[in-house]
Design an enzyme around this catalytic site. Sequence first.
Site, PDB file in Angstrom:
ATOM      1  N   SER A 281      41.207  29.313  36.149  1.00 24.95           N
ATOM      2  CA  SER A 281      40.885  29.383  37.573  1.00 24.95           C
ATOM      3  C   SER A 281      41.865  30.286  38.322  1.00 24.95           C
ATOM      4  CB  SER A 281      40.914  27.988  38.197  1.00 24.95           C
ATOM      5  OG  SER A 281      40.787  28.064  39.608  1.00 24.95           O
ATOM      6  N   CYS A 282      41.326  31.184  39.125  1.00 24.31           N
ATOM      7  CA  CYS A 282      42.152  32.089  39.932  1.00 24.31           C
ATOM      8  C   CYS A 282      43.082  31.329  40.870  1.00 24.31           C
ATOM      9  CB  CYS A 282      41.230  33.002  40.737  1.00 24.31           C
ATOM     10  SG  CYS A 282      42.030  34.004  41.995  1.00 24.31           S
ATOM     11  N   PHE A 283      42.632  30.186  41.390  1.00 24.73           N
ATOM     12  CA  PHE A 283      43.382  29.497  42.436  1.00 24.73           C
ATOM     13  C   PHE A 283      44.388  28.482  41.908  1.00 24.73           C
ATOM     14  CE2 PHE A 283      40.190  31.516  44.938  1.00 24.73           C
ATOM     15  CZ  PHE A 283      40.823  31.780  46.138  1.00 24.73           C
TER      16      PHE A 283
END
Length: 271
Positions: A141-143
């Site tokens: 996940s990017c976040f």
Amino acid sequence: MKPGFRVIDSGPQTASLNMATDEAILVGFINGVSPPTLRFYSFSPSAITIGRFQKPSDQLLSKAVHYGLSVVRRPTGGRAVVHNGDLTYSVVAGTDDLLFGGSTIETYRKISERLVHAFKDLGADVSAESNPGGKYEKSASCFDSTVTHELRFGREKIAGGAQVRQSGAFLQQGSIVLVEPEYDFERLFGRGSKTPAGLSSLLVKRVSYEEVRGAIQNSFGCAMRADTLNEFELARREELLLKYESSRWNDFGKSASSQRAYESFSGQIRC
């Protein structure tokens, strides 16, 4: 922003159409028929985009099916982004652009500086990460972690971005979380993954797509106007849509044959 920098607000579109649109603008710029462009958009229906060279896990793909989310590969790098209640922007310009040009990291920095001003106008005292660390490699996940020049509000990452560069031009795509996504990130991405809080929750007030778009336009020095795609871009988008709707592109990494097909598709990008 220098004269001729175009602003487009596409509103809600499918994931494949959004990716095809951004690449069509990039190709148009490389061919000299498109101006530097700042574009805003959202996703309808909600979807997951994955980085150009990312190999999604079977868990992510199966959970995406469970939630009814399409998984579409971006033309830019980075990791998976869930597009559900976010505002997405893209910037296309030359690597020699007076405002945003330079190396990849310099372009990230220059765009982040503009975003910092926009968020502060909205009441969010954000900071750009200058000394990242942690679990970048541990989550799809990017976040789940912040890299250099991505933005945090307190301990929460609220904006991520990724780039691709071709023939003296760059495309940067970025996602800004407005409201907490309705999906369980731990189920999607595995143990320890955290669902982003969203700007509205962090500010304890509703922040709309239109407010954030306006703040970014102001910070970029853009007039409050909305332009449209030209005929070249519209035609090229239709060609590229076939790519972004194809499992040959989106399934890269699942098998040797899919990797060969991906490389074939990559080679078909005419500039």
